[in-house]
Design a protein around this motif. Structure first.
Motif, PDB file in Angstrom:
ATOM      1  N   LYS A  35       0.932  -1.225  -0.016  1.00 49.62           N
ATOM      2  CA  LYS A  35      -0.017   0.035  -0.038  1.00 49.62           C
ATOM      3  C   LYS A  35       0.755   1.381  -0.155  1.00 49.62           C
ATOM      4  CE  LYS A  35      -3.883  -2.187   2.484  1.00 49.62           C
ATOM      5  NZ  LYS A  35      -4.608  -2.675   3.760  1.00 49.62           N
ATOM      6  N   LEU A  36       2.004   1.103   0.667  1.00 50.20           N
ATOM      7  CA  LEU A  36       2.971   2.296   0.659  1.00 50.20           C
ATOM      8  C   LEU A  36       3.835   2.346  -0.766  1.00 50.20           C
ATOM      9  CD1 LEU A  36       4.243   1.937   4.489  1.00 50.20           C
ATOM     10  CD2 LEU A  36       2.763   3.794   3.265  1.00 50.20           C
ATOM     11  N   ASN A  37       3.547   1.633  -1.636  1.00 43.78           N
ATOM     12  CA  ASN A  37       4.383   1.540  -2.992  1.00 43.78           C
ATOM     13  C   ASN A  37       5.612   1.046  -2.665  1.00 43.78           C
ATOM     14  OD1 ASN A  37       2.292   2.268  -4.722  1.00 43.78           O
ATOM     15  ND2 ASN A  37       2.489   4.223  -3.810  1.00 43.78           N
ATOM     16  N   LYS A  38       5.972   0.143  -1.470  1.00 43.28           N
ATOM     17  CA  LYS A  38       7.178  -0.368  -1.552  1.00 43.28           C
ATOM     18  C   LYS A  38       7.521  -1.958  -1.781  1.00 43.28           C
ATOM     19  CE  LYS A  38       8.524   3.390   0.612  1.00 43.28           C
ATOM     20  NZ  LYS A  38       9.811   4.213   0.227  1.00 43.28           N
ATOM     21  N   PHE A  39       6.416  -2.473  -2.018  1.00 44.73           N
ATOM     22  CA  PHE A  39       6.466  -3.889  -2.659  1.00 44.73           C
ATOM     23  C   PHE A  39       5.624  -4.045  -3.579  1.00 44.73           C
ATOM     24  CE2 PHE A  39       5.565  -8.472  -2.547  1.00 44.73           C
ATOM     25  CZ  PHE A  39       6.677  -8.837  -2.712  1.00 44.73           C
ATOM     26  N   ASN A  40       5.839  -4.549  -4.707  1.00 45.51           N
ATOM     27  CA  ASN A  40       4.971  -4.972  -5.808  1.00 45.51           C
ATOM     28  C   ASN A  40       5.505  -6.297  -6.216  1.00 45.51           C
ATOM     29  OD1 ASN A  40       2.857  -3.956  -7.833  1.00 45.51           O
ATOM     30  ND2 ASN A  40       4.332  -4.774  -9.174  1.00 45.51           N
ATOM     31  N   GLY A  41       4.856  -7.484  -5.955  1.00 43.26           N
ATOM     32  CA  GLY A  41       5.353  -8.732  -6.505  1.00 43.26           C
ATOM     33  C   GLY A  41       4.521  -9.908  -6.079  1.00 43.26           C
ATOM     34  N   SER A  42       5.516 -11.006  -5.739  1.00 41.46           N
ATOM     35  CA  SER A  42       4.860 -12.225  -5.112  1.00 41.46           C
ATOM     36  C   SER A  42       5.672 -12.721  -3.824  1.00 41.46           C
ATOM     37  CB  SER A  42       4.438 -13.365  -6.017  1.00 41.46           C
ATOM     38  OG  SER A  42       3.714 -12.942  -6.992  1.00 41.46           O
ATOM     39  N   TYR A 223       9.246  -2.680 -13.484  1.00 40.26           N
ATOM     40  CA  TYR A 223       9.050  -1.252 -13.331  1.00 40.26           C
ATOM     41  C   TYR A 223      10.424  -0.787 -12.741  1.00 40.26           C
ATOM     42  CZ  TYR A 223       4.370  -1.880 -15.029  1.00 40.26           C
ATOM     43  OH  TYR A 223       3.247  -2.465 -15.445  1.00 40.26           O
ATOM     44  N   PHE A 224      11.055   0.334 -13.128  1.00 35.48           N
ATOM     45  CA  PHE A 224      11.983   1.275 -12.440  1.00 35.48           C
ATOM     46  C   PHE A 224      11.167   1.952 -11.379  1.00 35.48           C
ATOM     47  CE2 PHE A 224      14.984   1.258 -16.025  1.00 35.48           C
ATOM     48  CZ  PHE A 224      15.799   0.198 -15.969  1.00 35.48           C
ATOM     49  N   MET A 225      10.085   2.398 -11.630  1.00 35.29           N
ATOM     50  CA  MET A 225       9.164   3.200 -10.615  1.00 35.29           C
ATOM     51  C   MET A 225       7.867   2.681 -10.797  1.00 35.29           C
ATOM     52  SD  MET A 225       8.840   6.014  -8.613  1.00 35.29           S
ATOM     53  CE  MET A 225      10.469   6.836  -8.668  1.00 35.29           C
ATOM     54  N   LEU A 226       6.998   2.416  -9.639  1.00 35.69           N
ATOM     55  CA  LEU A 226       5.650   2.334  -9.679  1.00 35.69           C
ATOM     56  C   LEU A 226       5.054   2.408  -8.478  1.00 35.69           C
ATOM     57  CD1 LEU A 226       3.364   0.776 -11.323  1.00 35.69           C
ATOM     58  CD2 LEU A 226       4.004  -1.603 -10.110  1.00 35.69           C
ATOM     59  N   ASP A 227       4.174   3.745  -8.605  1.00 33.75           N
ATOM     60  CA  ASP A 227       3.469   4.098  -7.663  1.00 33.75           C
ATOM     61  C   ASP A 227       1.959   4.677  -8.123  1.00 33.75           C
ATOM     62  OD1 ASP A 227       4.018   6.738  -8.479  1.00 33.75           O
ATOM     63  OD2 ASP A 227       5.656   6.985  -7.206  1.00 33.75           O
ATOM     64  N   ASP A 228       1.315   5.300  -7.328  1.00 35.41           N
ATOM     65  CA  ASP A 228      -0.080   5.887  -7.669  1.00 35.41           C
ATOM     66  C   ASP A 228      -0.062   6.610  -8.956  1.00 35.41           C
ATOM     67  OD1 ASP A 228      -1.137   4.488  -5.512  1.00 35.41           O
ATOM     68  OD2 ASP A 228      -0.859   6.227  -4.153  1.00 35.41           O
ATOM     69  N   LYS A 229       1.146   7.312  -9.085  1.00 35.84           N
ATOM     70  CA  LYS A 229       1.255   8.457 -10.092  1.00 35.84           C
ATOM     71  C   LYS A 229       2.268   8.036 -11.442  1.00 35.84           C
ATOM     72  CE  LYS A 229       0.444  12.237  -6.881  1.00 35.84           C
ATOM     73  NZ  LYS A 229       1.042  13.551  -6.641  1.00 35.84           N
ATOM     74  N   ASN A 230       3.112   7.098 -11.070  1.00 35.77           N
ATOM     75  CA  ASN A 230       4.093   6.863 -12.006  1.00 35.77           C
ATOM     76  C   ASN A 230       4.206   5.052 -12.238  1.00 35.77           C
ATOM     77  OD1 ASN A 230       5.735   9.660 -12.305  1.00 35.77           O
ATOM     78  ND2 ASN A 230       5.683   8.850 -10.097  1.00 35.77           N
ATOM     79  N   ALA A 231       4.258   4.749 -13.443  1.00 36.50           N
ATOM     80  CA  ALA A 231       4.713   3.411 -14.231  1.00 36.50           C
ATOM     81  C   ALA A 231       5.728   3.682 -15.062  1.00 36.50           C
ATOM     82  CB  ALA A 231       3.222   2.726 -14.406  1.00 36.50           C
ATOM     83  N   ASN A 232       6.774   3.323 -14.658  1.00 36.50           N
ATOM     84  CA  ASN A 232       8.108   3.375 -15.757  1.00 36.50           C
ATOM     85  C   ASN A 232       8.608   2.023 -15.934  1.00 36.50           C
ATOM     86  OD1 ASN A 232      10.212   4.235 -17.138  1.00 36.50           O
ATOM     87  ND2 ASN A 232      11.433   5.246 -15.415  1.00 36.50           N
ATOM     88  N   PRO A 233       8.139   1.213 -17.180  1.00 40.81           N
ATOM     89  CA  PRO A 233       8.638   0.045 -17.183  1.00 40.81           C
ATOM     90  C   PRO A 233      10.214   0.085 -17.515  1.00 40.81           C
ATOM     91  CG  PRO A 233       6.769   0.522 -18.689  1.00 40.81           C
ATOM     92  CD  PRO A 233       7.286   1.812 -17.904  1.00 40.81           C
TER      93      PRO A 233
END
Length: 320
Positions: A35-42, A223-233
């Motif tokens: 939720k804090l955009n600090k983890f995206n995965g499994s 992604y290099f960056m992935l949060d509520d505003k940015n998605a940089n593959p």
């Protein structure tokens, strides 16, 4: 006898409740990071054969709003190295090579190859220049298909960082050479060798090598960056570049199959694992980092490749 029949299910129930509670706490922690955009995965966590957690978090593909789950496929980066090392140990078992063999046995014209052993390549003590330190190459060439000769040219004629065996320096080049040695020793491609010795017998059907051309609905976007505003593959590194140092992709479930095989000594014997888990320098063995937690040996490895960070941690004594 009646007391025993009642007691055993009770103990099982207590452990099941404990496992569920532990799993819920881990899930709560990772969910907070997500939720804090600090983890995206499994993430997958197992103890003594009991699955505490097996779940995906965040986006598999942010553009299409597809979420991660336990089937998501990720690049492993340097977690690949333990599979490369395992194949080397299997070939030693079959007497196709020895870890004391010199690099020159397989590549006679390699500079100072008669002073570098396979074991030094495995343990990052060869002194061979790490090609990923070449900023220009990493910025401009990593998505392109490269031949063995093109890759070896990046480090073959570079001065050694130190005399072989006298120091420690992480070298992806050394692990690429191990993959090339596997190909020479087996007369097969590196991919064919890993599938023969590991993936096929363990039914690791979601694991492979050429992530660029993988056609699967479970394939993730890094992604290099992935949060509520940015998605940089991030760009996808070609498997001929990362090769035996970092090209493997997999799922948490397939990595669990690998863990179980190690626990059961089915691919590598206990003696082979002891060899792999014995640190030489800087707490590093054969494709494994070794330390301890609560007085018990912990083995694992991290992996970093554009868009992906992988972390694998095992406590073999407790089947964790």
């Amino acid at each position: 006898m009646k007391r025993i029949l009642i007691l055993v299910p009770a103990l099982c129930l207590v452990f099941a409740v404990f496992a569920q509670d532990a799993g819920n706490k881990i899930d709560e922690l990772i969910s907070t990071y997500s939720k804090l955009n600090k983890f995206n995965g499994s993430a997958l966590v197992v103890k003594n054969g009991s699955m505490l957690l097996n779940k995906g978090y965040g986006y598999r593909n942010a553009a299409d709003k597809v979420m991660n789950n336990e089937e998501s496929i990720f690049q492993l980066g340097s977690v690949t190295k333990q599979f490369t090392a395992a194949v080397i140990l299997k070939l030693q078992e079959e007497k196709k090579l020895k870890v004391t063999d010199k690099l020159s046995k397989f590549f006679p014209d390699y500079p100072k190859g008669d002073s570098i052993t396979i074991k030094q390549l495995l343990t990052h003590t060869s002194g061979i220049y790490n090609y990923t330190n070449d900023g220009n190459f990493m910025a401009n060439e990593i998505t392109k298909n490269k031949s063995r000769e093109e890759m070896m040219a990046l480090f073959k004629d570079k001065p050694l960082d130190f005399s072989p065996g006298t120091g420690w320096n992480y070298s992806n080049s050394g692990y690429s050479l191990l993959g090339y040695i596997i190909e020479v020793a087996t007369k097969k491609s590196y991919e064919e060798a890993v599938r023969k010795y590991i993936f096929t017998p363990l039914h690791m059907t979601h694991s492979g090598f050429d992530f660029t051309h993988l056609k699967s609905p479970d394939k993730t976007t890094g992604y290099f960056m992935l949060d509520d505003k940015n998605a940089n593959p991030a760009p996808v590194v070609d498997s001929t570049v990362s090769f035996s140092a970092g090209a493997i992709y997999s799922t948490t479930g397939d990595l669990y199959l690998w863990h179980k095989a190690l626990e059961q000594n089915t691919v590598l014997s206990k003696a082979q694992q002891e060899e792999a888990f014995t640190p030489v320098k800087n707490n590093y063995g054969y494709g494994w980092g070794i330390d301890s937690i609560e007085g018990k040996r912990r083995v694992g490895h991290g992996g970093g490749i554009p868009g992906y960070i992988t972390n694998e941690s095992r406590v073999p004594e407790d089947d964790i």
